[in-house]
Write a protein that holds these residues in place. Structure first.
Motif, short mmCIF file in Angstrom:
data_model
loop_
_atom_site.label_atom_id
_atom_site.label_comp_id
_atom_site.label_asym_id
_atom_site.label_seq_id
_atom_site.Cartn_x
_atom_site.Cartn_y
_atom_site.Cartn_z
N GLU A 1 64.23 32.29 48.44
CA GLU A 1 64.11 33.15 49.62
C GLU A 1 64.07 34.62 49.20
O GLU A 1 63.21 35.37 49.66
N GLN A 2 64.98 35.02 48.34
CA GLN A 2 65.01 36.42 47.90
C GLN A 2 63.74 36.77 47.12
O GLN A 2 63.19 37.86 47.26
N GLU A 3 63.27 35.82 46.30
CA GLU A 3 62.05 36.04 45.52
C GLU A 3 60.85 36.28 46.44
O GLU A 3 60.05 37.19 46.21
N ILE A 4 60.73 35.47 47.49
CA ILE A 4 59.60 35.59 48.42
C ILE A 4 59.71 36.87 49.25
O ILE A 4 58.72 37.58 49.46
N ILE A 5 60.91 37.20 49.71
CA ILE A 5 61.09 38.44 50.49
C ILE A 5 60.73 39.65 49.64
O ILE A 5 60.05 40.57 50.11
N THR A 6 61.13 39.65 48.38
CA THR A 6 60.79 40.75 47.47
C THR A 6 59.29 40.79 47.23
O THR A 6 58.67 41.86 47.25
N LEU A 7 58.68 39.62 47.02
CA LEU A 7 57.24 39.55 46.79
C LEU A 7 56.48 40.06 48.02
O LEU A 7 55.49 40.79 47.88
N SER A 8 56.95 39.70 49.20
CA SER A 8 56.31 40.17 50.43
C SER A 8 56.41 41.69 50.54
O SER A 8 55.43 42.37 50.88
N LYS A 9 57.59 42.22 50.26
CA LYS A 9 57.78 43.67 50.30
C LYS A 9 56.84 44.36 49.31
O LYS A 9 56.20 45.37 49.64
N ASP A 10 56.75 43.81 48.10
CA ASP A 10 55.83 44.36 47.09
C ASP A 10 54.39 44.30 47.59
O ASP A 10 53.62 45.25 47.42
N LYS A 11 54.02 43.19 48.21
CA LYS A 11 52.67 43.01 48.73
C LYS A 11 52.32 44.10 49.75
O LYS A 11 51.24 44.67 49.70
N TRP A 12 53.26 44.40 50.67
CA TRP A 12 53.00 45.46 51.65
C TRP A 12 52.75 46.80 50.96
O TRP A 12 51.88 47.56 51.36
N GLN A 13 53.51 47.07 49.89
CA GLN A 13 53.32 48.33 49.16
C GLN A 13 51.98 48.33 48.44
O GLN A 13 51.26 49.33 48.43
N TRP A 14 51.62 47.20 47.82
CA TRP A 14 50.33 47.10 47.13
C TRP A 14 49.18 47.29 48.12
O TRP A 14 48.15 47.89 47.79
N ALA B 1 56.51 28.07 50.51
CA ALA B 1 57.41 28.95 51.24
C ALA B 1 56.66 29.57 52.41
O ALA B 1 55.52 30.01 52.26
N ILE B 2 57.32 29.60 53.56
CA ILE B 2 56.74 30.19 54.76
C ILE B 2 57.66 31.32 55.20
O ILE B 2 58.86 31.12 55.38
N LEU B 3 57.09 32.49 55.34
CA LEU B 3 57.85 33.67 55.74
C LEU B 3 57.25 34.22 57.03
O LEU B 3 56.05 34.49 57.10
N LEU B 4 58.07 34.33 58.07
CA LEU B 4 57.67 34.97 59.33
C LEU B 4 58.37 36.31 59.39
O LEU B 4 59.58 36.39 59.22
N SER B 5 57.61 37.36 59.65
CA SER B 5 58.18 38.70 59.69
C SER B 5 57.77 39.42 60.97
O SER B 5 56.58 39.48 61.30
N GLU C 1 53.27 34.49 56.45
CA GLU C 1 52.84 34.47 55.05
C GLU C 1 53.20 33.10 54.48
O GLU C 1 54.32 32.64 54.64
N VAL C 2 52.24 32.49 53.80
CA VAL C 2 52.47 31.19 53.16
C VAL C 2 52.26 31.38 51.66
O VAL C 2 51.20 31.85 51.23
N TYR C 3 53.27 31.02 50.90
CA TYR C 3 53.23 31.12 49.44
C TYR C 3 53.40 29.73 48.84
O TYR C 3 54.17 28.92 49.36
N VAL C 4 52.70 29.48 47.74
CA VAL C 4 52.80 28.20 47.04
C VAL C 4 53.19 28.49 45.60
O VAL C 4 52.61 29.39 44.97
N LYS C 5 54.15 27.72 45.09
CA LYS C 5 54.57 27.90 43.70
C LYS C 5 53.98 26.78 42.85
O LYS C 5 54.26 25.61 43.07
N GLU C 6 53.14 27.18 41.90
CA GLU C 6 52.53 26.24 40.95
C GLU C 6 52.68 26.80 39.56
O GLU C 6 52.44 28.00 39.34
N ASN C 7 53.07 25.94 38.62
CA ASN C 7 53.27 26.35 37.23
C ASN C 7 54.19 27.56 37.12
O ASN C 7 53.95 28.48 36.33
N GLY C 8 55.25 27.58 37.96
CA GLY C 8 56.25 28.64 37.90
C GLY C 8 55.82 29.96 38.49
O GLY C 8 56.53 30.95 38.36
N LYS C 9 54.67 30.01 39.17
CA LYS C 9 54.16 31.27 39.72
C LYS C 9 53.86 31.12 41.21
O LYS C 9 53.24 30.16 41.64
N TRP C 10 54.30 32.12 41.99
CA TRP C 10 54.00 32.16 43.41
C TRP C 10 52.65 32.81 43.65
O TRP C 10 52.35 33.85 43.08
#
Length: 155
Positions: free
Chosen positions: A33-46, A105-109, A130-139
């Motif tokens: 959960e924390q990994e996805i929330i951080t990734l989402s925050k990074d995505k908004w900045q990117w 992972a499904i994130l609703l914001s 946002e829908v994220y899928v983890k494959e081979n250790g990578k989201w």
């Protein structure tokens, strides 16, 4: 008799302790959960920075994007961001809901999004999926949808 019961209790506690030590720990959804929330925050900045290199790595090749004006795949989304046709200036995130289903992972914001669309700055309240899928250790992101909310803008 009391000695037998006491011995049985100690034996049971020892057995439970040994069993607990040999089982692998349960998957920690809090970590994901924390990994996805951080990734989402990074995505908004990117997106705000129009950093298509980071977004190219994040967006899955089969990813889909749903906007108020249409839906499209990865290459079109990256083109829209790079060209500035939609400039995601600032996303203010007020609340998130996280769910895991297998390796998905499904994130609703609940957000207010300040964006420049067609040269005009607009602010809209959205529920973003946002829908994220983890494959081979990578989201990677598989889907991003904007649903306009009826509430007034908060910021």
């Amino acid at each position: 008799m009391k000695a037998s019961i006491l011995s049985l209790c100690f034996f049971s506690m020892g057995l439970l302790s040994a069993f607990a030590q040999t089982n692998p720990p349960a998957t920690n959804s809090t970590s994901a959960e924390q990994e996805i929330i951080t990734l989402s925050k990074d995505k908004w900045q990117w997106m705000a920075d129009k950093n298509v290199d980071k977004l190219t790595a994040l967006f899955d090749e089969k990813s889909m994007f749903v906007h108020m004006g249409g839906s499209w795949g990865k290459s079109r989304e990256l083109e829209v961001i790079k060209s500035g046709n939609i400039w995601y200036k600032k996303a203010s995130v007020y609340a998130t809901t996280f769910n895991m289903i297998g390796n998905t992972a499904i994130l609703l914001s609940d957000i207010d999004l300040v964006a420049v669309v067609g040269g005009n700055e607009v602010t809209n309240p959205f529920m973003v999926t946002e829908v994220y899928v983890k494959e081979n250790g990578k989201w990677t992101m598989g889907q991003l949808s904007f649903s306009r909310l009826m509430r007034p803008v908060k910021n």
